[in-house]
Design an enzyme around this catalytic site. Structure first.
Site, mmCIF file in Angstrom:
data_model
loop_
_atom_site.group_PDB
_atom_site.id
_atom_site.type_symbol
_atom_site.label_atom_id
_atom_site.label_comp_id
_atom_site.label_asym_id
_atom_site.label_seq_id
_atom_site.Cartn_x
_atom_site.Cartn_y
_atom_site.Cartn_z
ATOM 1 N N ASP A 59 43.821 29.163 45.799
ATOM 2 C CA ASP A 59 44.675 29.515 44.875
ATOM 3 C C ASP A 59 46.137 29.746 45.503
ATOM 4 O O ASP A 59 46.130 29.919 46.767
ATOM 5 C CB ASP A 59 44.589 30.829 44.036
ATOM 6 C CG ASP A 59 42.917 30.900 43.737
ATOM 7 O OD1 ASP A 59 42.519 29.708 43.229
ATOM 8 O OD2 ASP A 59 42.268 31.910 44.004
ATOM 9 N N ASP A 65 50.513 39.198 45.002
ATOM 10 C CA ASP A 65 49.376 39.414 45.969
ATOM 11 C C ASP A 65 49.533 39.680 47.360
ATOM 12 O O ASP A 65 48.919 40.675 47.962
ATOM 13 C CB ASP A 65 48.720 37.897 46.060
ATOM 14 C CG ASP A 65 48.231 37.412 44.466
ATOM 15 O OD1 ASP A 65 49.020 37.708 43.632
ATOM 16 O OD2 ASP A 65 47.223 36.631 44.576
ATOM 17 N N GLU A 88 40.509 39.032 50.080
ATOM 18 C CA GLU A 88 40.155 37.846 49.751
ATOM 19 C C GLU A 88 41.501 36.998 49.897
ATOM 20 O O GLU A 88 41.296 35.641 50.026
ATOM 21 C CB GLU A 88 40.226 37.988 48.139
ATOM 22 C CG GLU A 88 39.717 36.741 47.436
ATOM 23 C CD GLU A 88 40.550 36.490 45.985
ATOM 24 O OE1 GLU A 88 40.120 37.413 45.116
ATOM 25 O OE2 GLU A 88 41.092 35.619 45.952
ATOM 26 N N GLU A 89 42.440 37.363 50.415
ATOM 27 C CA GLU A 89 43.677 36.633 50.748
ATOM 28 C C GLU A 89 43.725 36.156 52.278
ATOM 29 O O GLU A 89 44.667 35.455 52.670
ATOM 30 C CB GLU A 89 45.021 37.247 50.648
ATOM 31 C CG GLU A 89 45.236 37.668 49.032
ATOM 32 C CD GLU A 89 45.434 36.847 48.288
ATOM 33 O OE1 GLU A 89 45.669 35.509 48.371
ATOM 34 O OE2 GLU A 89 45.079 36.806 47.007
ATOM 35 N N ASP A 110 39.775 42.764 47.157
ATOM 36 C CA ASP A 110 40.579 41.898 46.597
ATOM 37 C C ASP A 110 41.774 42.485 45.982
ATOM 38 O O ASP A 110 41.784 43.341 45.115
ATOM 39 C CB ASP A 110 39.744 41.249 45.409
ATOM 40 C CG ASP A 110 40.545 40.089 44.517
ATOM 41 O OD1 ASP A 110 41.541 40.001 44.904
ATOM 42 O OD2 ASP A 110 39.992 39.598 43.757
ATOM 43 N N LEU A 112 44.607 41.747 44.574
ATOM 44 C CA LEU A 112 45.202 41.525 42.948
ATOM 45 C C LEU A 112 44.390 40.433 42.484
ATOM 46 O O LEU A 112 44.582 39.395 42.726
ATOM 47 C CB LEU A 112 46.614 41.373 43.041
ATOM 48 C CG LEU A 112 47.453 41.854 42.068
ATOM 49 C CD1 LEU A 112 47.283 43.437 42.013
ATOM 50 C CD2 LEU A 112 49.027 41.403 42.385
ATOM 51 N N ASP A 113 43.434 41.069 41.637
ATOM 52 C CA ASP A 113 42.686 39.932 40.970
ATOM 53 C C ASP A 113 43.277 39.836 39.604
ATOM 54 O O ASP A 113 43.723 40.324 38.791
ATOM 55 C CB ASP A 113 41.164 40.844 40.804
ATOM 56 C CG ASP A 113 40.309 39.968 40.075
ATOM 57 O OD1 ASP A 113 39.920 38.766 40.820
ATOM 58 O OD2 ASP A 113 40.100 40.178 38.795
ATOM 59 N N GLU A 274 34.623 40.423 44.593
ATOM 60 C CA GLU A 274 34.581 40.385 43.241
ATOM 61 C C GLU A 274 33.155 40.834 42.723
ATOM 62 O O GLU A 274 32.808 41.855 42.058
ATOM 63 C CB GLU A 274 34.984 39.107 42.439
ATOM 64 C CG GLU A 274 36.566 38.783 42.757
ATOM 65 C CD GLU A 274 36.831 37.565 42.202
ATOM 66 O OE1 GLU A 274 36.333 36.482 42.531
ATOM 67 O OE2 GLU A 274 37.998 37.407 41.595
#
Ligand code: AFP
Length: 329
Positions: A59, A65, A88-89, A110, A112-113, A274
């Protein structure tokens, strides 16, 4: 009842508590306020838009983020509660800086989902998951992070919507706190959330229907048929921010899914950042979360960024979906 006081009072219920777990939750609530402050002025400052960096899942990483990722890391790195983090980043685990003590907990998050929704002012959120370390001492390891979801000590999310909320569970009920921006405190607004046994809403990206397995296709078709006895047809609601869709499902019931399909057999959502935390919350609110083949919380992780199909929500709704997926209906 402020979140701070609630956390402190919960700690009294555990006579052997050292205060580290409470400290960890306190730090997370501060991180939530810092991210909320920035999310709220997203349209005012030059922080909107994409950077040119891709994250591990491919992404485009948005500026906000990055801000959320760094803010959560920096709010959590020095308290002495954590031995390692993963976000997640970031491709690899995030070590605690040498100058700070290592603690006994592990944080996965995570930051900023739903971030593809930032530019259009749609609800987004942050998700977290906490484990106890399994390595004996010193720096935390990848193995500390790769624990099955049922071993979580706590999980929660912050939702930045028409109001900002902090929702979490330590396996003793799911509790929701709404931020009162005038005093800068999260106040208990949703004590002991219980998901309705059955809902009337289904939530998934139906644009992928052509790629789903036949069981999923038949299930969604079933939800659209008219039948008074089972309260069908259901309504469709899909925001495309997991936090927002799961939050609604928790309060109103029904089912939320990101199933596997023949383009992405493991679906799109990440197990560690998530699916596990949301499955833990939903189960502790009385609902279910499955992959279609097994309980999400029983999946043994093999890598930090692995994906897994997920169907979660009201027990009765997930049961029916499972029946279709297993060919029983
Ligand atoms: P982004 O963070 O890239 O917006 O992804 C959000 C997400 O991981 C999850 O929050 C949504 O439920 C899901 O992806 C939406 O995916 P689709 O756009 O394929 O429906």
């Amino acid at each position: 009842m402020t979140l701070e006081r609630f956390i402190s009072e919960q700690a009294f219920l555990h006579p052997g508590a050292t205060g580290h777990f409470s400290g960890l939750l306190h730090d997370l609530s501060l991180a939530a306020k810092l991210v909320w402050r920035e999310v709220n002025k997203a349209g005012l400052v030059n922080i909107l838009g994409a950077t040119d960096r891709m994250n591990i899942s491919g992404d485009i990483v948005r500026k906000l983020d990055q801000f959320a990722d760094e803010t959560i890391y920096r709010a959590m790195d020095h308290g002495g509660h954590l031995c390692v983090m993963a976000s997640e980043e970031n491709e690899d685990v995030l070590q605690i800086p040498e100058e700070y003590p290592a603690g006994k907990y592990v944080l996965l998050y995570d930051p900023l989902d739903g971030s593809s929704n930032i530019d259009v002012n749609v609800t987004i959120g942050s998700i977290f998951s906490i484990y106890k370390r399994i390595s004996p001492s010193g720096k935390g390891t990848l193995q500390d992070c790769l624990q099955a979801g049922y071993k979580q000590e706590a999980a929660g999310y912050m939702i930045y919507g028409s109001s900002t909320m902090f929702v979490y569970t330590t396996a003793h009920g799911v509790h929701g706190f709404t931020l009162d921006p005038t005093v800068g405190e999260f106040l208990l607004s949703h004590e002991n959330i219980r998901i309705p046994k059955k809902g009337k809403i289904y939530s998934l990206n139906e644009g992928n229907a052509a790629y789903w397995e036949p069981g999923m296709q038949r299930y969604i078709q079933y939800l659209k048929e008219s039948d008074k006895a089972t309260d069908r047809p259901y309504s469709l609601r899909y925001i495309g921010s997991m936090v927002a869709d799961v939050h609604r499902t928790l309060l109103y019931g029904g089912m939320y899914a990101y199933p596997g399909d023949n383009k992405n057999p493991e679906g799109k959502l990440r197990l560690m950042y998530e699916c596990n935390p949301m499955a833990f919350i939903v189960e502790h609110a009385g609902g279910r979360a499955i992959t279609g083949k097994q309980r999400v919380l029983d999946v043994q992780p093999t890598s930090l960024h692995q994906h897994v199909p997920i169907i979660l929500g009201s027990g009765d709704d997930v049961d029916i979906c499972e029946g279709f997926l297993l060919g029983r209906r």
